[in-house]
Structures are given as structure tokens and as C-alpha cells.
Design a protein around this motif. Sequence first.
Motif, PDB file in Angstrom:
ATOM      1  N   LEU A  44      22.479 -24.547  -4.300  1.00  0.00           N
ATOM      2  CA  LEU A  44      22.832 -23.096  -4.690  1.00  0.00           C
ATOM      3  C   LEU A  44      21.856 -22.575  -5.381  1.00  0.00           C
ATOM      4  CD1 LEU A  44      25.301 -21.437  -4.726  1.00  0.00           C
ATOM      5  CD2 LEU A  44      25.694 -22.048  -7.213  1.00  0.00           C
ATOM      6  N   GLU A  45      21.118 -23.350  -6.299  1.00  0.00           N
ATOM      7  CA  GLU A  45      19.814 -22.819  -6.910  1.00  0.00           C
ATOM      8  C   GLU A  45      18.841 -22.289  -5.809  1.00  0.00           C
ATOM      9  OE1 GLU A  45      19.190 -22.048 -10.213  1.00  0.00           O
ATOM     10  OE2 GLU A  45      21.421 -22.175 -10.338  1.00  0.00           O
ATOM     11  N   GLN A  46      18.793 -22.989  -4.713  1.00  0.00           N
ATOM     12  CA  GLN A  46      17.654 -22.793  -3.732  1.00  0.00           C
ATOM     13  C   GLN A  46      18.069 -21.469  -2.985  1.00  0.00           C
ATOM     14  OE1 GLN A  46      14.544 -24.309  -3.259  1.00  0.00           O
ATOM     15  NE2 GLN A  46      14.476 -22.332  -2.121  1.00  0.00           N
ATOM     16  N   ILE A  47      19.424 -21.213  -2.814  1.00  0.00           N
ATOM     17  CA  ILE A  47      20.020 -20.058  -2.127  1.00  0.00           C
ATOM     18  C   ILE A  47      19.555 -18.875  -3.039  1.00  0.00           C
ATOM     19  CG2 ILE A  47      22.001 -18.910  -1.435  1.00  0.00           C
ATOM     20  CD1 ILE A  47      22.904 -21.939  -0.533  1.00  0.00           C
ATOM     21  N   LYS A  48      19.769 -19.251  -4.277  1.00  0.00           N
ATOM     22  CA  LYS A  48      19.462 -17.929  -5.095  1.00  0.00           C
ATOM     23  C   LYS A  48      18.214 -17.622  -5.194  1.00  0.00           C
ATOM     24  CE  LYS A  48      21.678 -18.447  -9.434  1.00  0.00           C
ATOM     25  NZ  LYS A  48      21.946 -18.813 -10.624  1.00  0.00           N
ATOM     26  N   GLN A  49      17.014 -18.530  -5.316  1.00  0.00           N
ATOM     27  CA  GLN A  49      15.828 -18.409  -5.295  1.00  0.00           C
ATOM     28  C   GLN A  49      15.362 -17.572  -3.780  1.00  0.00           C
ATOM     29  OE1 GLN A  49      13.728 -18.883  -7.991  1.00  0.00           O
ATOM     30  NE2 GLN A  49      12.140 -17.467  -6.623  1.00  0.00           N
ATOM     31  N   ASP A  50      16.068 -18.104  -2.769  1.00  0.00           N
ATOM     32  CA  ASP A  50      15.772 -17.462  -1.504  1.00  0.00           C
ATOM     33  C   ASP A  50      16.283 -15.997  -1.630  1.00  0.00           C
ATOM     34  OD1 ASP A  50      14.576 -19.925  -0.681  1.00  0.00           O
ATOM     35  OD2 ASP A  50      16.337 -20.679   0.512  1.00  0.00           O
ATOM     36  N   ILE A  51      17.300 -15.732  -1.980  1.00  0.00           N
ATOM     37  CA  ILE A  51      17.857 -14.286  -2.053  1.00  0.00           C
ATOM     38  C   ILE A  51      16.736 -13.662  -2.929  1.00  0.00           C
ATOM     39  CG2 ILE A  51      19.340 -12.681  -2.944  1.00  0.00           C
ATOM     40  CD1 ILE A  51      21.470 -14.759  -2.235  1.00  0.00           C
ATOM     41  N   ARG A  52      16.327 -14.034  -4.078  1.00  0.00           N
ATOM     42  CA  ARG A  52      15.308 -13.354  -4.907  1.00  0.00           C
ATOM     43  C   ARG A  52      13.990 -13.182  -4.263  1.00  0.00           C
ATOM     44  NH1 ARG A  52      15.527 -16.867  -8.887  1.00  0.00           N
ATOM     45  NH2 ARG A  52      17.167 -15.710 -10.105  1.00  0.00           N
ATOM     46  N   ASP A  53      13.805 -13.986  -3.425  1.00  0.00           N
ATOM     47  CA  ASP A  53      12.293 -14.000  -2.725  1.00  0.00           C
ATOM     48  C   ASP A  53      12.364 -13.308  -1.450  1.00  0.00           C
ATOM     49  OD1 ASP A  53      11.276 -15.610  -4.666  1.00  0.00           O
ATOM     50  OD2 ASP A  53      11.438 -17.399  -3.780  1.00  0.00           O
ATOM     51  N   GLY A  54      13.633 -12.774  -1.034  1.00  0.00           N
ATOM     52  CA  GLY A  54      13.866 -12.188   0.014  1.00  0.00           C
ATOM     53  C   GLY A  54      13.977 -12.863   1.458  1.00  0.00           C
ATOM     54  N   LYS A  55      14.033 -14.350   1.185  1.00  0.00           N
ATOM     55  CA  LYS A  55      14.168 -15.231   2.403  1.00  0.00           C
ATOM     56  C   LYS A  55      15.670 -14.972   2.983  1.00  0.00           C
ATOM     57  CE  LYS A  55      10.512 -18.409   0.837  1.00  0.00           C
ATOM     58  NZ  LYS A  55      10.480 -19.628   0.420  1.00  0.00           N
TER      59      LYS A  55
END
Length: 344
Positions: free
Chosen positions: A328-339
Motif C-alpha cells: 500500500l505504501e508503494q501504491i501511495k508513492q506511485d500516486i504521489r510520483d504520477g506513476k
Amino acid sequence: MKRILTIFGLMATLMMFVVACGNKPAEGEQVKEGKTASETKNVKKNIAIVYSTGGKGDKSFNDSAFRGLQKAQKELGITFKEYEPKDASSEAKDTLMQYAESGEYDLIIGVGYTIKDSLTAVAQSFPDQKFAIIDDEIKLPNVVSLKYKEEEGSFLVGAVAAMMTKTGTIGFVGANESDLIKKFYDGYEQGAKYVKPDIKVLKVYIGGSNAFNDPASAKAKTETLIQQKADVIYHASGASGAGVFQAVKEKNVYGIGVDSNQDGLYPGTILTSMMKYVDNTVFDTIKSVVDGNFKAETKVFGIKENGVGTTDFEFTKDKIGEENIKKLEQIKQDIRDGKIVVKP
């Protein structure tokens, strides 16, 4: 004698000079209505707020706004007056008008999209009064609009729901079919399917004239989802969510809260809550008024802006598991980064 008179004359001139200098603002200060700028800034600010339907005690949206006021009171020294309408769409205008007519308030806040028409009319009538609206947009030179990317936060809890379902079916209970509530559902569905593409996402809407404060209807609607094998149910329905949680507790399935941290209402049953940090944005807006930096504009807060997110799984870490939480933390980071781009 002539010498004595001359001395008295010099003393009088000196006294006049001292008095004049004492009344002069310090360098860099401006006089405004008989006060210097620094004195004006230090005057205690008075704030007014009209809550959305359900008022305080909804353990959701309104309570979050209230926390922002409390924080501003404690840290910025403001005072505030509040009004809790039974029906914001019909009652708000008169109250907003009374607040504006009084001239007592440095900022008037309207909570929720149902207040938009009322606040627009009053803001147009009082162009020198500062206003803020939460959850909608008003393009006027005296209104700041505070909006959120609910779809991004809902994506995260949709992912959690997909991780935790055993039946492959999850549910959503919305207050009504407004554009705002649909953003919650859209993000929830996308997040669930990101984790489990073949997952089934069911939805129901409470509807009626009191959709945000009708726990009985919400409970009945939730039970229909559970009958269709939904074993994780997310709601976006304000105070009606109490009925959703009663149903999931009784039927021994999982629930997901919204807007505020609702995890503690039924520890272990509520997996997490989609946090919408209304308290932070209310506080920041009041601070802009206190600091003299208020600007009429539209501000949008997503994961990148720390406007939405999840709780820290205080009661469910062991149930969800470390591996899923890391995912989930990785998903959150990917949204933050625009991925990952979540589409409302």
C-alpha cells in the motif's frame, strides 16, 4: 527675565517634538484605521462557520472541520461562532447572511457542496467579506475554495479492500449520486481492480432528503450488499455511516471509514478510514487570514499535498499484514510520483 522666557520656550518646543515622535509609527509600519499594521495583525480574529448536514458529532466531515477550528483557537488565538443546520441547502443562506451583515467576522466558512448556492449569493452581496467553501468551487474575488482528490484516498482503501476480501466481492455505500460522492466510488473501484482485476464492486446509494444523516437507511442498504457476498464495505455518507458500521459488525464483515479516523468506533472491524484532512486546510486558511495572506483561489489537495490518505491501521495491522501495508505504501508513492493516475 528675557533669558528665563527663552529657556521656557526651548523646553516647550522640545516637549512638542517628543510627543510628535512618540505618536509616529515605527519605520516600516502603516497606519490603518488609527492602528499600525503590527497592532492590526495582533487583534484577535473572529471566525464563523456553517456546518454541513449532520453537524458536529458526525465523526466524519464536520468533526474534521471543527478540529481545525479548535487548533486555530489554541495556536492562533482566534474566536469562532458556529451553526449546525438540519438541512444546509435550505437553512444556510439566512445564517450566512446574518454573519456577513454583522461585520464581526474576519472569515466565514461554509462546509460542504450543499452550501454552495447560498454562500455564492451572500459572497456576491458582501464583496469585502472573506469567505471559504469546503468541497466545492466558487470563483469570486473574496472566496477561497478548498477541494480534495477524494478519488486518490479512495483508491488506497479500495486496494486494502481487495487485499482483504475472501469472497472476491466488496461494497460501497454512498449518500447520494452527486458528482462528489461518485469520486469516492470511482477511486475505490479503481484501487480495488488495481490489486485484483477480477474483483466485483457493488454500490448502493441512500438517497432521500437526509442522505448524510440517515443511519437506519444506511444499515438496511449495507445489509443488501452483505447478502450479495460483499465482505468489505466502504461508505461515503457522513453521519449515515453509523448504520453501515452497525451492519458490518453484526454480520462479521469489514468496514472502511471516511473523512475522519473512524477506526476506533469498532476496533478490528473497521480496517481503516479514508482520511480527508479538512482540519489541516481549515487551520491553514484561518492562518492565512491571521497572517494577512488570504488569497481568493481554488486549492486542490491530494496525496501529494497531504490532503488525503489512510489511517495508520492502529487496530488492524496484524490482520492486514506487513506485506500488504508495504504494498500500500508503494501504491501511495506511485500516486504521489504520477506513476499511477486516478481518474475521477
